[in-house]
Design an enzyme around this catalytic site. Structure first.
Site, PDB file in Angstrom:
ATOM      1  N   CYS A  12      82.195 -36.801  15.259  1.00 53.40           N
ATOM      2  CA  CYS A  12      80.902 -37.246  14.725  1.00 53.40           C
ATOM      3  C   CYS A  12      80.408 -36.305  13.634  1.00 53.40           C
ATOM      4  O   CYS A  12      79.819 -36.754  12.630  1.00 53.40           O
ATOM      5  CB  CYS A  12      79.883 -37.344  15.857  1.00 53.40           C
ATOM      6  N   GLU A  25      65.851 -59.649  28.746  1.00 52.48           N
ATOM      7  CA  GLU A  25      65.553 -59.105  30.071  1.00 52.48           C
ATOM      8  C   GLU A  25      64.047 -58.992  30.255  1.00 52.48           C
ATOM      9  O   GLU A  25      63.324 -58.554  29.352  1.00 52.48           O
ATOM     10  CB  GLU A  25      66.175 -57.723  30.274  1.00 52.48           C
ATOM     11  N   ARG A  30      76.647 -44.779  32.417  1.00 51.58           N
ATOM     12  CA  ARG A  30      76.864 -45.751  31.342  1.00 51.58           C
ATOM     13  C   ARG A  30      76.315 -45.162  30.048  1.00 51.58           C
ATOM     14  O   ARG A  30      75.678 -44.110  30.046  1.00 51.58           O
ATOM     15  CB  ARG A  30      76.159 -47.073  31.668  1.00 51.58           C
ATOM     16  N   GLU A  59      72.076 -52.559  25.521  1.00 50.70           N
ATOM     17  CA  GLU A  59      71.105 -51.528  25.146  1.00 50.70           C
ATOM     18  C   GLU A  59      71.765 -50.327  24.448  1.00 50.70           C
ATOM     19  O   GLU A  59      71.735 -49.199  24.955  1.00 50.70           O
ATOM     20  CB  GLU A  59      70.318 -51.064  26.371  1.00 50.70           C
ATOM     21  N   CYS A 101      81.356 -42.135  22.837  1.00 53.62           N
ATOM     22  CA  CYS A 101      81.227 -41.746  21.432  1.00 53.62           C
ATOM     23  C   CYS A 101      81.487 -42.967  20.553  1.00 53.62           C
ATOM     24  O   CYS A 101      82.537 -43.602  20.646  1.00 53.62           O
ATOM     25  CB  CYS A 101      82.236 -40.643  21.118  1.00 53.62           C
ATOM     26  N   GLU A 156      70.204 -49.457  40.950  1.00 59.86           N
ATOM     27  CA  GLU A 156      69.299 -50.587  40.705  1.00 59.86           C
ATOM     28  C   GLU A 156      69.157 -51.493  41.921  1.00 59.86           C
ATOM     29  O   GLU A 156      68.765 -52.650  41.803  1.00 59.86           O
ATOM     30  CB  GLU A 156      69.777 -51.368  39.474  1.00 59.86           C
ATOM     31  N   TRP A 166      62.225 -48.153  38.136  1.00 60.85           N
ATOM     32  CA  TRP A 166      62.410 -46.948  37.314  1.00 60.85           C
ATOM     33  C   TRP A 166      61.137 -46.502  36.615  1.00 60.85           C
ATOM     34  O   TRP A 166      61.104 -45.416  36.028  1.00 60.85           O
ATOM     35  CB  TRP A 166      63.511 -47.178  36.273  1.00 60.85           C
ATOM     36  N   PHE A 200      66.941 -51.496  44.131  1.00 59.77           N
ATOM     37  CA  PHE A 200      65.554 -51.877  44.391  1.00 59.77           C
ATOM     38  C   PHE A 200      64.864 -52.461  43.158  1.00 59.77           C
ATOM     39  O   PHE A 200      63.652 -52.665  43.166  1.00 59.77           O
ATOM     40  CB  PHE A 200      64.760 -50.681  44.914  1.00 59.77           C
ATOM     41  N   HIS A 201      65.618 -52.673  42.093  1.00 66.76           N
ATOM     42  CA  HIS A 201      65.040 -53.308  40.897  1.00 66.76           C
ATOM     43  C   HIS A 201      64.792 -54.778  41.183  1.00 66.76           C
ATOM     44  O   HIS A 201      65.597 -55.455  41.810  1.00 66.76           O
ATOM     45  CB  HIS A 201      65.991 -53.158  39.708  1.00 66.76           C
ATOM     46  N   CYS A 244      80.122 -34.562  18.828  1.00 66.37           N
ATOM     47  CA  CYS A 244      81.480 -34.038  18.901  1.00 66.37           C
ATOM     48  C   CYS A 244      81.992 -33.752  17.488  1.00 66.37           C
ATOM     49  O   CYS A 244      81.353 -34.069  16.490  1.00 66.37           O
ATOM     50  CB  CYS A 244      82.394 -35.029  19.623  1.00 66.37           C
TER      51      CYS A 244
END
Length: 681
Positions: free
Chosen positions: A164, A314, A115, A154, A119, A362, A322, A364-365, A161
């Protein structure tokens, strides 16, 4: 005060919900609603990473499942924060349009998958996101259960590139006009780095970004460009969803201590600021109190961006998966940490995630509902307790605000410049830590604080702290002078007023930009101390405070000396001064002092200036006291971030909101939270 969520004007309690992962299990989706009610959850964030389910093939939208989910939630009194899914593009798109994948600092285009690797400049990706957002909004903006747009997830990262690079050059042309002006501001004659044309300019690479690249102005401008480019992408997302119904506010979940973008630049783009808070609890009083202070600072940053209540989008109901060590929250900590957010101005407590994923990174998050699938767990009970507390506070608290008399300047672009400066301490300049030291002193006193940047209005405060203003930009020196001249108290420190906004040194003596006149001192040079070395500030009454890292050798020109150095060849030279300027005072602390110094110094200033405090008396170690207000009432949030019981004395006229009874003191268990109400009119 405008409502954060006008369609549902209440304190929000909920979290990220991923029904798209469980569409083959209708029994689980049905159970989820039952568990949400039991946990006192009134909203959930949906579809954050659901693009592959929403558009399984190009141009074929599948929204039926989402409509059914939102409808079932609404029928059960649970509202939806609806996300745009741009944070994770579907694999078919990534493979068909490779230009939408980022190019890293080494020139390599990223592979499909993961994720946050798109660009922000790509016209193709912008077109696809706009089409998705438009279609999503046309379908759901009028649904009474949808109360807020959650843009992407987030926002982060950067791309180098060719698209950009070209956009960066155009951004520079707009800023400087011609190449000679850029060369002058970048001081490119140094090491023969002069640019002859715009096409010679390339972004700094990660390897040269911090210090190694001789063109420091370029490095700062690259960060500014990336911030603006991402901001423009956010505008595109915002405008697409608001076209269907402008009344639904938009938010984007920001992150802790994330200074690769200047979040304050987005203050006019977002309707509501939200963020994701994941403290690293260590299990001992000293460490947990410091971590509570760190996250309190960032709650205040998020509130201060728009000067209005924010949303805690969150947090973790138990342990993350993590962090270096996934430490469980101690019993009670969920309530204390959640109420800290609300005390600093949040109108929500939300979690990642509602139900644990069964697979992938995730799985085990922490979550409200564990893999066991029922509510008979410690984490679930802790979440339900928070929900009950929010329901208790909702009516009284929703329209309250945090209204500080004190502000701390914590400027992102100044931080970029300091980290890039090369000297005087390349082993650590510690700007953020210097800000935290001042903040911690105020936190211990229960003093509400706004966090501002150099583009903010500071005229309404009684006290402004401005540590290490190395870079002066956007006419901020004039704001500081006007603030003091009109009667404000300003606290400046070492390493202030050295460069302009493009990192060119001020000539004619530091601090530059007119601040030499304001502080009444001249900084001749600065001494960098090794780790472990120290000096001291000796006050007029003989009190000594330890100082470390950086010691400026200053001359008092118009200022009065109130502290001198205790050792080294500059023993007896000024280390702490105050100057009268107009109706106010400008203090200057010439060395890196610690929390003990600022506790004493700021304690006196807060008292003399009659700055707001949550409580008038001494607050026990480890207890946080936050203050929210309406025009007629004040609300004091008390959180105990130690494992030991604490007793807090209260002034006359206080009511414990849990019982509705008058209270002269509060007994706090370890990791406990109590909210007190007090009439002020």
């Amino acid at each position: 005060m405008s409502s954060v969520t006008p369609r549902f004007p209440h304190l929000l309690h909920g979290g990220d919900y991923n029904p798209d992962q469980w569409l083959d299990r209708p029994d689980i989706l049905e159970k989820d609603i039952e568990l949400m009610k039991a946990a006192h959850i009134n909203c959930v964030s949906v579809a954050i990473f659901a693009w592959a389910k929403l558009e399984p093939e190009e141009g074929r939208y599948e929204f039926g499942w989402l409509e059914e989910v939102i409808g079932n939630l609404y029928k059960n009194g649970i509202y939806t924060v609806l996300a745009t899914p741009s944070g994770a593009k579907p694999r078919w798109m990534s493979e068909k349009y490779p230009e939408i994948r980022r190019v890293d600092g080494s020139g390599k285009r990223e592979e499909s998958g993961k994720r946050h690797n798109h660009c922000y400049t790509s016209p193709v990706y912008r077109e696809k996101v706009k089409a998705m957002n438009t279609t999503l909004a046309e379908r759901f903006a009028k649904h009474p259960g949808v109360i807020l747009w959650h843009l992407s997830n987030e926002y982060g990262g950067e791309c180098r590139c060719e698209l950009c690079k070209a956009a960066f050059r155009e951004w520079l042309k707009k800023k400087y006009g011609d190449i000679s002006a850029l060369n002058k501001q970048y001081w490119t004659d140094f090491w023969a780095q002069t640019y002859n044309n715009w096409e010679e300019i390339n972004p700094p690479t990660p390897r040269t970004m911090w210090g190694a690249d001789p063109i420091h102005g370029l490095c700062i401008d690259w960060r500014r460009f990336v911030t603006d480019q991402v901001g423009d992408f956010i505008k595109m997302e915002r405008d697409a969803v608001k076209a269907a119904d402008p009344s639904i506010p938009v938010t984007a979940n920001l992150m802790y201590d994330f200074y690769f973008y200047n979040y304050f630049k987005w203050r006019d783009i977002l309707d509501v600021v939200s963020w994701d808070s994941y403290p690293v609890w260590v299990g001992n009083a000293k460490g947990d109190v410091e971590e509570a202070q760190n996250h309190a600072l960032w709650h205040d940053v998020m509130r201060s961006i728009k000067q209005k209540p924010f949303l805690l989008m969150e947090s973790c109901p138990s342990a993350t998966n993590w962090q270096p060590v996934s430490r469980l929250k101690r019993p009670g900590m969920q309530l204390a940490a959640s109420m800290s957010a609300v005390g600093h101005g949040s109108n929500s407590v939300q979690y990642f995630q509602f139900r644990k994923s069964r697979g992938s990174s995730e799985k085990f998050h922490g979550a409200v509902v564990d893999h066991v699938g029922h509510g008979d767990t410690r984490a679930f009970r802790d979440v339900a307790e928070v929900g009950e507390r929010l329901e208790l506070l909702d009516k009284a608290l929703y329209n309250s605000e945090v209204r500080p008399d004190v502000a701390i300047v914590f400027d992102t672009e100044n931080r970029w410049a300091l980290d890039n400066a090369q000297g005087p301490r390349n082993c650590g300049i510690h700007y953020a830590e210097a800000v935290r030291d001042q903040y911690r002193a105020l936190w211990q006193m229960g003093v509400p604080v706004d966090i501002v940047d150099e583009e903010s209005d500071i005229s309404g405060y009684k006290l402004v702290l401005a540590p290490m203003l190395y870079m002066l930009r956007a006419g901020f020196e004039e704001k500081l002078k006007a603030f003091v001249k009109d009667g404000g108290a300003l606290v400046g420190t070492y390493h202030t007023g050295l460069v302009n906004e493009n990192d060119l040194c001020h000539l004619g003596g530091w601090p530059g930009g007119g601040l030499r006149e304001l502080f009444g001192i001249w900084n001749e040079e600065i001494d960098g101390l090794w780790d472990g070395e120290e000096n001291s500030i000796i006050t007029e009454d003989g009190k000594s405070y330890r100082v470390t890292e950086l010691c400026e050798l200053i001359h008092a020109e118009e200022a009065k000396v109130i502290g001198t150095y205790g050792s080294d060849f500059y023993k007896g030279m000024p280390a702490w001064t105050v100057a009268e300027y107009g109706k106010g005072q400008a203090y200057y602390v010439a060395a890196r002092a610690g929390v003990d110094f600022y506790s004493d110094f700021l304690g006196t200033l807060v008292s003399d200036l009659q700055c707001k405090r949550a409580l008038p008396g001494e607050i026990p170690f480890g207890v946080e006291a936050c203050l929210r207000e309406t025009d007629t009432e004040s609300f004091v949030f008390l959180q105990n971030f130690t494992g030991e019981p604490k007793t807090v004395a209260l002034p006359e006229g206080c009511t414990d909101m849990r019982t509705g009874q008058p209270a002269a003191k509060v007994e706090l268990r370890g990791y406990d939270s109590v909210t007190i109400a007090k009439n002020i009119k």
